[in-house]
Design a protein around this motif. Structure first.
Motif, PDB file in Angstrom:
ATOM      1  N   CYS A 183       6.223 -15.638 -13.001  1.00 37.17           N
ATOM      2  CA  CYS A 183       6.346 -15.777 -11.553  1.00 37.17           C
ATOM      3  C   CYS A 183       6.341 -14.388 -10.932  1.00 37.17           C
ATOM      4  CB  CYS A 183       7.635 -16.510 -11.203  1.00 37.17           C
ATOM      5  SG  CYS A 183       7.850 -16.814  -9.434  1.00 37.17           S
ATOM      6  N   LEU A 184       5.399 -14.146 -10.035  1.00 33.54           N
ATOM      7  CA  LEU A 184       5.205 -12.820  -9.457  1.00 33.54           C
ATOM      8  C   LEU A 184       5.370 -12.870  -7.937  1.00 33.54           C
ATOM      9  CD1 LEU A 184       2.033 -11.860 -11.518  1.00 33.54           C
ATOM     10  CD2 LEU A 184       4.364 -11.010 -11.892  1.00 33.54           C
ATOM     11  N   ARG A 185       6.206 -11.974  -7.420  1.00 34.71           N
ATOM     12  CA  ARG A 185       6.361 -11.846  -5.975  1.00 34.71           C
ATOM     13  C   ARG A 185       5.345 -10.836  -5.448  1.00 34.71           C
ATOM     14  NH1 ARG A 185      12.974 -11.313  -5.414  1.00 34.71           N
ATOM     15  NH2 ARG A 185      13.465 -13.545  -5.682  1.00 34.71           N
ATOM     16  N   VAL A 186       4.440 -11.297  -4.587  1.00 35.87           N
ATOM     17  CA  VAL A 186       3.487 -10.397  -3.945  1.00 35.87           C
ATOM     18  C   VAL A 186       3.944 -10.133  -2.517  1.00 35.87           C
ATOM     19  CG1 VAL A 186       1.606 -11.200  -5.417  1.00 35.87           C
ATOM     20  CG2 VAL A 186       1.937 -12.228  -3.149  1.00 35.87           C
ATOM     21  N   HIS A 187       3.234  -9.234  -1.826  1.00 40.05           N
ATOM     22  CA  HIS A 187       3.721  -8.775  -0.534  1.00 40.05           C
ATOM     23  C   HIS A 187       2.556  -8.287   0.311  1.00 40.05           C
ATOM     24  CE1 HIS A 187       6.014  -6.950   2.529  1.00 40.05           C
ATOM     25  NE2 HIS A 187       6.444  -5.864   1.924  1.00 40.05           N
ATOM     26  N   ALA A 188       2.335  -8.944   1.467  1.00 35.25           N
ATOM     27  CA  ALA A 188       1.330  -8.453   2.427  1.00 35.25           C
ATOM     28  C   ALA A 188       0.043  -8.048   1.718  1.00 35.25           C
ATOM     29  CB  ALA A 188       1.888  -7.272   3.227  1.00 35.25           C
ATOM     30  N   VAL A 189      -0.704  -9.033   1.233  1.00 37.09           N
ATOM     31  CA  VAL A 189      -1.901  -8.752   0.436  1.00 37.09           C
ATOM     32  C   VAL A 189      -3.004  -8.257   1.367  1.00 37.09           C
ATOM     33  CG1 VAL A 189      -3.543  -9.660  -1.232  1.00 37.09           C
ATOM     34  CG2 VAL A 189      -1.192 -10.516  -1.222  1.00 37.09           C
ATOM     35  N   GLN A 190      -3.001  -6.946   1.551  1.00 37.31           N
ATOM     36  CA  GLN A 190      -3.939  -6.277   2.444  1.00 37.31           C
ATOM     37  C   GLN A 190      -4.219  -4.879   1.899  1.00 37.31           C
ATOM     38  OE1 GLN A 190      -5.364  -7.556   5.044  1.00 37.31           O
ATOM     39  NE2 GLN A 190      -4.013  -9.001   6.089  1.00 37.31           N
ATOM     40  N   PRO A 191      -5.367  -4.302   2.241  1.00 36.34           N
ATOM     41  CA  PRO A 191      -5.584  -2.884   1.920  1.00 36.34           C
ATOM     42  C   PRO A 191      -4.498  -2.020   2.567  1.00 36.34           C
ATOM     43  CG  PRO A 191      -7.633  -3.920   2.625  1.00 36.34           C
ATOM     44  CD  PRO A 191      -6.541  -4.903   2.911  1.00 36.34           C
ATOM     45  N   ARG A 192      -4.201  -0.888   1.959  1.00 36.95           N
ATOM     46  CA  ARG A 192      -3.114  -0.040   2.450  1.00 36.95           C
ATOM     47  C   ARG A 192      -3.306   0.357   3.909  1.00 36.95           C
ATOM     48  NH1 ARG A 192      -1.534   4.645   3.959  1.00 36.95           N
ATOM     49  NH2 ARG A 192      -3.646   5.477   3.869  1.00 36.95           N
ATOM     50  N   GLU A 193      -4.523   0.747   4.272  1.00 41.18           N
ATOM     51  CA  GLU A 193      -4.746   1.230   5.631  1.00 41.18           C
ATOM     52  C   GLU A 193      -4.516   0.136   6.676  1.00 41.18           C
ATOM     53  OE1 GLU A 193      -8.801   0.345   3.717  1.00 41.18           O
ATOM     54  OE2 GLU A 193      -6.898   1.322   3.167  1.00 41.18           O
ATOM     55  N   ARG A 207      -1.478   0.427   9.517  1.00 43.21           N
ATOM     56  CA  ARG A 207      -1.703   0.258  10.964  1.00 43.21           C
ATOM     57  C   ARG A 207      -0.738  -0.773  11.543  1.00 43.21           C
ATOM     58  NH1 ARG A 207      -7.279   0.652   9.653  1.00 43.21           N
ATOM     59  NH2 ARG A 207      -7.489  -1.627   9.711  1.00 43.21           N
ATOM     60  N   ALA A 208      -0.557  -1.868  10.826  1.00 44.55           N
ATOM     61  CA  ALA A 208       0.339  -2.924  11.314  1.00 44.55           C
ATOM     62  C   ALA A 208       1.765  -2.410  11.446  1.00 44.55           C
ATOM     63  CB  ALA A 208       0.290  -4.122  10.372  1.00 44.55           C
ATOM     64  N   TYR A 209       2.200  -1.616  10.479  1.00 44.55           N
ATOM     65  CA  TYR A 209       3.567  -1.094  10.530  1.00 44.55           C
ATOM     66  C   TYR A 209       3.730  -0.032  11.601  1.00 44.55           C
ATOM     67  CZ  TYR A 209       4.341  -3.491   6.045  1.00 44.55           C
ATOM     68  OH  TYR A 209       4.468  -4.425   5.045  1.00 44.55           O
ATOM     69  N   ARG A 210       2.675   0.727  11.877  1.00 40.95           N
ATOM     70  CA  ARG A 210       2.770   1.733  12.941  1.00 40.95           C
ATOM     71  C   ARG A 210       2.803   1.060  14.315  1.00 40.95           C
ATOM     72  NH1 ARG A 210       2.796   6.709  11.107  1.00 40.95           N
ATOM     73  NH2 ARG A 210       1.839   7.196   9.079  1.00 40.95           N
ATOM     74  N   SER A 236       4.102  -1.868  14.832  1.00 42.59           N
ATOM     75  CA  SER A 236       5.421  -2.498  14.906  1.00 42.59           C
ATOM     76  C   SER A 236       6.348  -1.892  13.859  1.00 42.59           C
ATOM     77  CB  SER A 236       5.305  -4.016  14.684  1.00 42.59           C
ATOM     78  OG  SER A 236       6.589  -4.604  14.629  1.00 42.59           O
ATOM     79  N   PRO A 237       7.065  -0.810  14.222  1.00 45.50           N
ATOM     80  CA  PRO A 237       7.998  -0.206  13.270  1.00 45.50           C
ATOM     81  C   PRO A 237       9.044  -1.187  12.746  1.00 45.50           C
ATOM     82  CG  PRO A 237       7.602   1.271  15.113  1.00 45.50           C
ATOM     83  CD  PRO A 237       6.954  -0.033  15.469  1.00 45.50           C
ATOM     84  N   ALA A 238       9.458  -2.141  13.576  1.00 45.20           N
ATOM     85  CA  ALA A 238      10.443  -3.131  13.128  1.00 45.20           C
ATOM     86  C   ALA A 238       9.868  -3.979  11.994  1.00 45.20           C
ATOM     87  CB  ALA A 238      10.871  -4.022  14.290  1.00 45.20           C
ATOM     88  N   ARG A 239       8.587  -4.265  12.079  1.00 44.54           N
ATOM     89  CA  ARG A 239       7.941  -5.028  11.005  1.00 44.54           C
ATOM     90  C   ARG A 239       7.906  -4.220   9.718  1.00 44.54           C
ATOM     91  NH1 ARG A 239       1.714  -7.368  11.021  1.00 44.54           N
ATOM     92  NH2 ARG A 239       1.958  -8.728   9.202  1.00 44.54           N
ATOM     93  N   GLY A 240       7.610  -2.932   9.837  1.00 49.28           N
ATOM     94  CA  GLY A 240       7.638  -2.075   8.654  1.00 49.28           C
ATOM     95  C   GLY A 240       9.002  -2.085   8.001  1.00 49.28           C
ATOM     96  N   ARG A 241      10.054  -1.977   8.804  1.00 50.51           N
ATOM     97  CA  ARG A 241      11.411  -1.990   8.272  1.00 50.51           C
ATOM     98  C   ARG A 241      11.702  -3.303   7.553  1.00 50.51           C
ATOM     99  NH1 ARG A 241      16.559  -3.684   9.152  1.00 50.51           N
ATOM    100  NH2 ARG A 241      18.240  -2.147   8.983  1.00 50.51           N
ATOM    101  N   ARG A 242      11.365  -4.424   8.202  1.00 49.68           N
ATOM    102  CA  ARG A 242      11.628  -5.740   7.587  1.00 49.68           C
ATOM    103  C   ARG A 242      10.933  -5.868   6.244  1.00 49.68           C
ATOM    104  NH1 ARG A 242      10.328  -7.683  12.653  1.00 49.68           N
ATOM    105  NH2 ARG A 242       8.397  -8.630  11.882  1.00 49.68           N
ATOM    106  N   ASN A 243       9.773  -5.251   6.123  1.00 46.95           N
ATOM    107  CA  ASN A 243       8.957  -5.377   4.918  1.00 46.95           C
ATOM    108  C   ASN A 243       9.130  -4.219   3.948  1.00 46.95           C
ATOM    109  OD1 ASN A 243       6.959  -7.822   5.164  1.00 46.95           O
ATOM    110  ND2 ASN A 243       7.094  -6.943   7.207  1.00 46.95           N
ATOM    111  N   LEU A 244      10.070  -3.324   4.246  1.00 47.25           N
ATOM    112  CA  LEU A 244      10.284  -2.133   3.421  1.00 47.25           C
ATOM    113  C   LEU A 244       8.977  -1.373   3.189  1.00 47.25           C
ATOM    114  CD1 LEU A 244      12.905  -3.361   0.775  1.00 47.25           C
ATOM    115  CD2 LEU A 244      13.297  -2.075   2.894  1.00 47.25           C
ATOM    116  N   TRP A 245       8.100  -1.428   4.188  1.00 47.56           N
ATOM    117  CA  TRP A 245       6.851  -0.652   4.203  1.00 47.56           C
ATOM    118  C   TRP A 245       5.981  -0.913   2.967  1.00 47.56           C
ATOM    119  CZ3 TRP A 245      11.779   1.503   4.666  1.00 47.56           C
ATOM    120  CH2 TRP A 245      12.202   1.709   5.970  1.00 47.56           C
ATOM    121  N   GLY A 246       6.084  -2.128   2.422  1.00 48.20           N
ATOM    122  CA  GLY A 246       5.349  -2.458   1.214  1.00 48.20           C
ATOM    123  C   GLY A 246       4.070  -3.230   1.476  1.00 48.20           C
TER     124      GLY A 246
END
Length: 265
Positions: free
Chosen positions: A161-171, A175-178, A180-190
């Motif tokens: 069982c594998l936990r994945v996270h925001a399956v997207q290219p890094r860039e 952009r999404a975290y920049r 919405s900084p609050a979103r970055g925090r919630r997601n631990l910038w992962g």
């Protein structure tokens, strides 16, 4: 091997199906819709699940609603948990020796249920869930189902069982975290890079891993390209942090994936 991929019509399902082919295996693409599927099946129905998975050598389970639906809260939870149970029960009944089940970092909270307090960094599977939405809760329940069926099946069957996270290219995720900084925090910038994530998922189906295993399949670096401890000083100054967190090192414990799946991302 013939590897059955549930939810093959989704974004990660497409990536995984391609990775199955590149690894020299035969994909059996299963989805509730016809697009991109070899077999159309509604996995909420146990008999359809058994029929769709029969004679497969391994199963990669991805099929689920990928996020909460505000006007359909009970549907997301009921569908996700029923589909997961039916797939795992079918794997057990059919004697399929390998199954890889994809969960999410949201099993403990995150994107949709902000975690109030982390025990420590990096985040391991011992972190208690603080999920407060039906999607995240369904992922936590999915993991309990994996544990249950692991007890029922016993060795030498393999359940990963594998936990994945925001399956997207890094860039894209940066952009999404920049924005919405609050979103970055919630997601631990992962984030989980799509192609590399799919390759590692297929490796989990290939490799001899008897028993039940849980791990994070998240990039070993944060999406921001910023020193991780600088991010923590602003948002999590009081959370204990291991010395392993240096440079842009990510905040999820990826030791299982690194050791067993050659995860380097």
């Amino acid at each position: 091997m013939e590897i059955a991929v549930t939810g093959a019509g989704g974004r990660l399902g497409h990536e995984v199906s391609r990775a199955v082919v590149r690894a020299g295996h035969q994909p059996r693409r299963i989805d509730v819709s016809a697009g991109g599927a070899d077999i159309r099946a509604d996995l909420r129905n146990f008999d359809e699940a058994v029929s769709a998975l029969a004679d497969a050598d391994a199963v990669i389970h991805l099929a689920a609603h990928p996020k909460p639906l505000p006007d359909r809260t009970s549907v997301v939870y009921n569908d996700n948990t029923t589909i997961a149970f039916n797939v795992l029960a079918a794997v057990t009944e059919l004697g399929i020796p390998k199954a890889v089940v994809i969960s999410s970092i949201n099993a403990i909270g995150g994107e949709f249920s902000e975690i109030v307090r982390y025990d420590r960094f990096p985040v391991g599977f011992g972190q208690l869930s603080q999920a407060r939405d039906e999607y995240s809760f369904s992922k936590w329940v999915l993991e309990q189902q994996v544990e249950y069926f692991g007890r029922v099946q016993g060795e030498p069957s393999s359940l990963v069982c594998l936990r994945v996270h925001a399956v997207q290219p890094r860039e894209v995720q940066e952009r999404a975290y920049r924005v919405s900084p609050a979103r970055g925090r919630r997601n631990l910038w992962g984030y989980s890079p799509p192609e590399e994530t799919a390759v590692a998922i297929v490796r989990a189906a290939e490799r001899p891993l008897p028993g039940v295993h849980f791990g994070y399949l998240v990039s070993t670096h944060n999406a921001m390209g910023i020193d991780t401890r600088e991010l923590l000083r602003t948002d999590f100054p009081d959370t204990p942090c291991d010395q392993s967190i240096q440079g842009t090192r990510g905040l999820f414990d990826t030791s299982f994936a690194e050791a067993e799946l050659s995860w380097q991302s």
